[in-house]
Design an enzyme around this catalytic site. Sequence first.
Site, PDB file in Angstrom:
ATOM      1  N   CYS A 434       0.849  -1.204   0.000  1.00  0.00           N
ATOM      2  CA  CYS A 434       0.000   0.000   0.000  1.00  0.00           C
ATOM      3  C   CYS A 434       0.879   1.247   0.000  1.00  0.00           C
ATOM      4  O   CYS A 434       1.028   1.914  -1.008  1.00  0.00           O
ATOM      5  CB  CYS A 434      -0.919  -0.016   1.210  1.00  0.00           C
ATOM      6  SG  CYS A 434      -2.185  -1.283   1.161  1.00  0.00           S
ATOM      7  N   GLU A 436       3.970   1.253   2.208  1.00  0.00           N
ATOM      8  CA  GLU A 436       5.069   0.902   3.104  1.00  0.00           C
ATOM      9  C   GLU A 436       6.426   1.224   2.480  1.00  0.00           C
ATOM     10  O   GLU A 436       6.706   0.847   1.360  1.00  0.00           O
ATOM     11  CB  GLU A 436       4.997  -0.584   3.448  1.00  0.00           C
ATOM     12  CG  GLU A 436       3.689  -1.015   4.070  1.00  0.00           C
ATOM     13  CD  GLU A 436       2.596  -1.362   3.068  1.00  0.00           C
ATOM     14  OE1 GLU A 436       1.870  -2.326   3.320  1.00  0.00           O
ATOM     15  OE2 GLU A 436       2.483  -0.687   2.033  1.00  0.00           O
TER      16      GLU A 436
END
Length: 789
Positions: A434, A436
Amino acid sequence: MRGYTERTKMLRQVSVSTQPSVSLERALLETEFYNKYYGTVETPVLRAMNFKYYMENRRLYIGEGELIVGEKSEGPQVVPTFPELCAHTVEDMTVMNDREYINFKVKEEDKEIQAEKILPYWQGKSTRDKILSSMTQEWKDCYAAGMFTEFMEQRAPGHTVADDKFYNKGFLEFKKEIEEEIEKLDFLNDHDAYDKKAQLQAMAISCDAVIVYGKRYAAYARELAEKETNTERKEELLWIASNCDVVPAHKPETYAQAIQMYWFVHIGVTTEVNTWDAFSPGKFDQYLYPFYKREVEEGTLDYDKARELMECLWIKFNNQPAPPKVGITLKESGTYTDFANLNTGGINPYTGEDGVNDVSYIILDAMDEMRLLQPSSNVQISEKTPEEFLRRAIEISRKGWGQPAFYNTEELIQELLNSGKTLEDARFGGSSGCVETGCHGREAYVLTGYLNVPKIFELTMNNGFDNYTNKQISIKTGNPEDFTSYEQLRDAFYKQLQHIIDVKITGNNVIEKIFAEHMPTPFMSVLTTGCKESGRDYNAGGSKYNTRYIQVVGIGTITDCLASVKYNVYEQKRFTMKDLLSALESDFAGYEMIHNLVLNHTPKYGNDDDYADEIMIDVFVNVRDRIRGRKSVCGATYQIDMLPTTCHVYFGSVMTASANGRLKEKPVTDGISPEKGADRNGPTAVIKSCAKMDHTSTGGTLLNQKFTPSSIAGEEGISNVSALIRAYFQMMGHHIQFNVVDRSTLIDAQKNPDEYKDLIVRVAGYSDHFNNLEKALQDEIIDRTEQSF
């Protein structure tokens, strides 16, 4: 039919129209292998031999018109199973087949094979079985109550991203370097030399495995060419064979070979073991550009062919749904998306200068035309990024399907510098999954699970008792009715927070050890700097940098809850704590006045209101500092992310009503986004609130914003969004993404799904078909605030 050429139109249609299904081929080959070889060699060597056995014996697939070859299983949308990680029961398989959303078709005969051949060997031996049998009752109670989730319960550590290693070297050269490391081992003075030798031997075998895979594809393409009657297709098959003669054994020489090299590596990583979130290409435009530039100058490649090859790769990504999940693991990530994520734009990692190039625009064009869920594309926006590139990305984003997302290059680099990376390595950083952040090709950054911070406050309000499981699952910190000040309530909340975090990390330590000892990944280790040099596996802390993330969920909800109690109970004295607890217990039924006050007449995060935002900062700092810097059993350092995937829906479903007016079982907030409907002062106020937290002390933060199409129409609309992104990034925000869709459209799509089969929305760090989402998640997206300028 979308696609730049007739070829990619056809391939895309196959990808989007094929029903995902399960294949037992890998599980059968692995079971066969383990029955024969388990116990005969050291564990890393066993895992590498198993990988090689699969690559030698698996079925190959070259679809009609394909130019880039390789699938995770027998064909598009077919997923293998990984019984060494999670030996799904026959009942699990029935659920996968029958469920309404995110279903995978399973043949009846495969259920019999699972019961008769696979489960008898793997039950009790999978990492999932080892994990669940090793956890304390306290951990199990917290897990069942939805206090946190566990990423490795059904999958393996993931979120690794490629750098440019294998564009400069082939796997024969990697193998040679590994063998040189074996020769240097000092068995007299290094007491770990025996373990290092086993690990290095395993890495060498895994190089052989991917080389064999490439050679088999070269032979298979020639076999198909001999039978092919169409002259043009025969030449294409021979061209595929010639590319596979080169890669992955040798370094690529052409743009097409560089793409094929990446794809062979991607398939290798995702079939060696089922990683949590797929391998990602990283700064793909940077790595492909030298090949593209040289060939264009030589006259052997042009934009049209380069664009077609990029679209062929896009389709390959979309052919690979995430392997099936069940239970809580499905609830935390209820999607087919496997989260491969490209980082386009940003800076050149070698020079630090603007990194946008011709391939960057080819990627944007392919993304725009393909409009596929995978790969989950993003753009990095630097202070040096040309406005033309940003505007092109916004133009695509406002078409309303959620891609690309926007990331702040300078903030990403600062995150990595703050966590101890060198500037040289930090420039190779970016996002995967997502949002990170990690150091591409140099870091094992492993996500361990989500933390339900709003429910920790719910425990505080119930003195450690959980109403969902009807158990005392945490420590007793006092009856809130006895608290005489906000500070007492705050202190009790932070004691509960510390306790739940400690329970989570205690479990993490056991799980990390299980994977280090029982599930090494030698092929992943070849690709990651530090593993060869240290003689240690990727899962055992061998990488140059090692990070463990806990994903914090619900900062908007918890902020507004604390603000509500502080403002209404202790300062304004509008009602008592007893009244509030009674209102929460009844889901505000009969307490409509209290509900109105907490929902509509209380300071809220997301409005640039310091009253609420200072509480947000206090919670953020306390959560972060109770996690950040802690050490794992294999030497990694803990860090936090602020993202939810679909876990904010699951976490809300196990909660009663909240003090901010949120009703029972409704989702908590996603990422760092404000509570739905609470952000009433426009998008500028939202980004100013969000920027008050120190994003650079995290490993990534996710911000969703929703606009109506009319509010950002025309050149003025693009200019407004560009200014919003630039302003947020100047304030060191990490990430922002947009849903551009009318509420009325979403409501109609919910009522008439057959008329909106192609409707795609941004969920969290990924996009998905609106029809693939369960109703609770659809409602959550519908209820997000519609912003305008």
